[in-house]
Write an enzyme that holds these catalytic residues in place. Structure first.
Site, PDB file in Angstrom:
ATOM      1  N   ASP A  33       0.863  -1.171   0.000  1.00  0.00           N
ATOM      2  CA  ASP A  33       0.000   0.000   0.000  1.00  0.00           C
ATOM      3  C   ASP A  33       0.908   1.231   0.000  1.00  0.00           C
ATOM      4  O   ASP A  33       2.019   1.188   0.545  1.00  0.00           O
ATOM      5  CB  ASP A  33      -0.907   0.005   1.238  1.00  0.00           C
ATOM      6  CG  ASP A  33      -2.168   0.809   1.039  1.00  0.00           C
ATOM      7  OD1 ASP A  33      -3.259   0.216   0.969  1.00  0.00           O
ATOM      8  OD2 ASP A  33      -2.077   2.055   0.944  1.00  0.00           O
ATOM      9  N   ILE A  67       2.253   0.794  -6.831  1.00  0.00           N
ATOM     10  CA  ILE A  67       2.270  -0.127  -7.974  1.00  0.00           C
ATOM     11  C   ILE A  67       2.776   0.533  -9.255  1.00  0.00           C
ATOM     12  O   ILE A  67       3.036  -0.159 -10.244  1.00  0.00           O
ATOM     13  CB  ILE A  67       0.891  -0.769  -8.234  1.00  0.00           C
ATOM     14  CG1 ILE A  67      -0.176   0.286  -8.499  1.00  0.00           C
ATOM     15  CG2 ILE A  67       0.490  -1.673  -7.095  1.00  0.00           C
ATOM     16  CD1 ILE A  67      -1.493  -0.306  -8.988  1.00  0.00           C
ATOM     17  N   PHE A  88      -6.556  -4.495  -5.259  1.00  0.00           N
ATOM     18  CA  PHE A  88      -7.440  -3.425  -4.799  1.00  0.00           C
ATOM     19  C   PHE A  88      -6.853  -2.031  -5.062  1.00  0.00           C
ATOM     20  O   PHE A  88      -7.591  -1.052  -5.024  1.00  0.00           O
ATOM     21  CB  PHE A  88      -7.676  -3.531  -3.279  1.00  0.00           C
ATOM     22  CG  PHE A  88      -8.296  -4.815  -2.836  1.00  0.00           C
ATOM     23  CD1 PHE A  88      -9.656  -5.009  -2.905  1.00  0.00           C
ATOM     24  CD2 PHE A  88      -7.504  -5.849  -2.327  1.00  0.00           C
ATOM     25  CE1 PHE A  88     -10.238  -6.201  -2.489  1.00  0.00           C
ATOM     26  CE2 PHE A  88      -8.075  -7.036  -1.903  1.00  0.00           C
ATOM     27  CZ  PHE A  88      -9.445  -7.215  -1.988  1.00  0.00           C
ATOM     28  N   SER A 132     -16.226  -2.846 -10.097  1.00  0.00           N
ATOM     29  CA  SER A 132     -17.356  -2.087  -9.566  1.00  0.00           C
ATOM     30  C   SER A 132     -18.565  -2.237 -10.475  1.00  0.00           C
ATOM     31  O   SER A 132     -18.433  -2.395 -11.694  1.00  0.00           O
ATOM     32  CB  SER A 132     -16.973  -0.606  -9.462  1.00  0.00           C
ATOM     33  OG  SER A 132     -18.116   0.193  -9.232  1.00  0.00           O
ATOM     34  N   TYR A 157     -13.647   7.207 -13.017  1.00  0.00           N
ATOM     35  CA  TYR A 157     -13.428   6.093 -12.092  1.00  0.00           C
ATOM     36  C   TYR A 157     -14.035   4.820 -12.664  1.00  0.00           C
ATOM     37  O   TYR A 157     -13.379   3.777 -12.760  1.00  0.00           O
ATOM     38  CB  TYR A 157     -14.037   6.407 -10.723  1.00  0.00           C
ATOM     39  CG  TYR A 157     -14.220   5.180  -9.861  1.00  0.00           C
ATOM     40  CD1 TYR A 157     -13.137   4.583  -9.230  1.00  0.00           C
ATOM     41  CD2 TYR A 157     -15.485   4.601  -9.696  1.00  0.00           C
ATOM     42  CE1 TYR A 157     -13.306   3.434  -8.458  1.00  0.00           C
ATOM     43  CE2 TYR A 157     -15.655   3.463  -8.923  1.00  0.00           C
ATOM     44  CZ  TYR A 157     -14.568   2.888  -8.314  1.00  0.00           C
ATOM     45  OH  TYR A 157     -14.730   1.761  -7.561  1.00  0.00           O
ATOM     46  N   LYS A 161     -12.242   1.205 -14.238  1.00  0.00           N
ATOM     47  CA  LYS A 161     -12.571  -0.176 -13.862  1.00  0.00           C
ATOM     48  C   LYS A 161     -12.932  -0.996 -15.103  1.00  0.00           C
ATOM     49  O   LYS A 161     -12.506  -2.148 -15.250  1.00  0.00           O
ATOM     50  CB  LYS A 161     -13.724  -0.187 -12.861  1.00  0.00           C
ATOM     51  CG  LYS A 161     -13.411   0.390 -11.502  1.00  0.00           C
ATOM     52  CD  LYS A 161     -12.420  -0.475 -10.730  1.00  0.00           C
ATOM     53  CE  LYS A 161     -12.265  -0.004  -9.295  1.00  0.00           C
ATOM     54  NZ  LYS A 161     -11.282  -0.816  -8.540  1.00  0.00           N
ATOM     55  N   ASN A 187     -22.574  -1.833  -3.109  1.00  0.00           N
ATOM     56  CA  ASN A 187     -22.218  -0.827  -2.103  1.00  0.00           C
ATOM     57  C   ASN A 187     -21.773  -1.468  -0.790  1.00  0.00           C
ATOM     58  O   ASN A 187     -22.622  -1.818   0.046  1.00  0.00           O
ATOM     59  CB  ASN A 187     -23.418   0.098  -1.852  1.00  0.00           C
ATOM     60  CG  ASN A 187     -23.790   0.908  -3.074  1.00  0.00           C
ATOM     61  OD1 ASN A 187     -23.321   2.016  -3.278  1.00  0.00           O
ATOM     62  ND2 ASN A 187     -24.645   0.339  -3.905  1.00  0.00           N
ATOM     63  N   ASN A 206     -16.899   9.884   0.867  1.00  0.00           N
ATOM     64  CA  ASN A 206     -17.502   9.766  -0.448  1.00  0.00           C
ATOM     65  C   ASN A 206     -18.706   8.836  -0.437  1.00  0.00           C
ATOM     66  O   ASN A 206     -19.467   8.792  -1.409  1.00  0.00           O
ATOM     67  CB  ASN A 206     -16.482   9.227  -1.458  1.00  0.00           C
ATOM     68  CG  ASN A 206     -15.390  10.231  -1.750  1.00  0.00           C
ATOM     69  OD1 ASN A 206     -15.648  11.342  -2.193  1.00  0.00           O
ATOM     70  ND2 ASN A 206     -14.151   9.848  -1.480  1.00  0.00           N
ATOM     71  N   PHE A 226     -30.207  14.835  -1.068  1.00  0.00           N
ATOM     72  CA  PHE A 226     -30.675  15.556  -2.236  1.00  0.00           C
ATOM     73  C   PHE A 226     -31.694  14.709  -3.006  1.00  0.00           C
ATOM     74  O   PHE A 226     -31.376  13.637  -3.491  1.00  0.00           O
ATOM     75  CB  PHE A 226     -29.497  15.913  -3.146  1.00  0.00           C
ATOM     76  CG  PHE A 226     -28.551  16.898  -2.513  1.00  0.00           C
ATOM     77  CD1 PHE A 226     -28.786  18.260  -2.568  1.00  0.00           C
ATOM     78  CD2 PHE A 226     -27.439  16.452  -1.821  1.00  0.00           C
ATOM     79  CE1 PHE A 226     -27.920  19.160  -1.971  1.00  0.00           C
ATOM     80  CE2 PHE A 226     -26.561  17.339  -1.223  1.00  0.00           C
ATOM     81  CZ  PHE A 226     -26.806  18.696  -1.305  1.00  0.00           C
TER      82      PHE A 226
END
Length: 316
Positions: A33, A67, A88, A132, A157, A161, A187, A206, A226
């Protein structure tokens, strides 16, 4: 002899839970990481992995590594004999990806290419990829299944993926000794039953539940919701939430599937059950005994989180 599994980005929310499940299942995880989303702890370990060590009572092998650093990756693979990789590592904020698309493509795509090249050079041909449900884009039908068309992503994003999935699929087609499991998350929420690891993001969350939790403990004054005119029971958006421990157990199942020389397989990780924003807030209030102040507003042009998007898709 226990198998060594390389876990990239293993100090993050999902990664740390998977590291714990790997140890419990008898594997030896080796975690890398770069601390982009992780908090530093003592003993040169991220705090999340320090807590995993305390839970399992075993030392977690960790190296600070990006990485994108090809030389460091090569050195890592020379040091360890990995039987598979759980991938990940990457940037993951939807809103930020719209503001910094090149950074997201550089880290997520280039980093994955370097990882795959290093794996190939060292004879490691099995990978589980953290994808995702955003790869589906706007749904043509519901519920979403693995046969649904992909590629209609609405942000960099999600596109990153999707592009990574395509790279891995092409690699498996070209070189038949590769095996890959692409896991499309909905989720993830929740925490390990010990309460020692969970989702505690740095800065403004987020995702919905850590924001709700921060309001519950008084770190934030209120939660902005919202939109209140969805075609749902209470007018707020409905999403599919999966507990992070169940998600982690799905990765262990994926590792076992790789042993079948499965080629490239794709699986959704969700529950198939939807819960609204207000239902999730009420559940937190019941569990914590704290009131969560909610401010309902009109849908903004620049949403700040997944609970703000006028999105009936029910996915992250």
């Amino acid at each position: 002899m226990a198998e060594k599994i390389l876990v990239t980005g293993g100090a993050g929310y999902i990664g740390s839970h998977c590291v714990l499940e790997l140890v419990e299942a008898g594997y030896i995880p080796v975690v890398i990481d770069n601390f982009h989303n992780a908090i530093r702890g003592g003993d040169a370990l991220p705090e999340s992995l320090q807590r995993v060590q305390e839970i399992v009572g075993k030392k977690i092998l960790f190296q600070e590594l990006d990485i994108l650093d090809e030389a460091a990756l090569q050195e890592l693979f020379q040091k360890h004999h990995f039987s598979a990789v759980m991938h990940f590592a990457g940037l993951k904020a939807v809103g930020e990806s719209v503001q910094k698309p090149l950074e997201y493509y550089k880290v997520n795509l280039t980093g994955t290419i370097r990882l795959l090249e290093t794996m190939k050079a060292h004879g490691v041909r099995d990978i589980v990829f953290s994808s995702s449900a955003t790869v589906y884009g706007d749904p043509a039908y519901l519920p979403l299944d693995e046969n649904h068309p992909v590629g209609g992503c609405t942000n960099p994003y999600g596109k990153s993926k999707y592009f990574i999935e395509e790279m891995i699929r092409d690699l498996c087609k070209a070189e038949k000794d590769w095996n890959a499991i692409l896991l499309r998350y909905f989720n993830p929420i929740g925490a390990h039953e010990s309460g020692r690891i969970g989702e505690d993001p740095q800065g403004i969350p987020n995702n919905l539940m850590p924001y709700v939790a921060q309001v519950a403990v008084g770190r934030r004054e209120y939660l902005s919701v919202f939109g209140d005119d969805y075609k749902t029971a209470d007018g707020t958006g409905v999403r599919d939430y999966i507990h992070v421990v169940d998600l982690a157990k799905g990765h262990i199942a994926a590792l076992k599937k790789l042993k079948e020389n499965c080629g490239c397989k794709i699986y959704n990780l969700g529950t198939g059950c939807g819960y609204s924003v207000l239902q999730m807030i009420k559940a937190m209030e019941k569990a914590s005994g704290r009131e969560v102040r909610v401010l309902t507003q009109a849908t903004p042009h620049t949403p700040e989180g997944p609970w703000c998007r006028r999105d009936r898709r029910g996915k992250d």
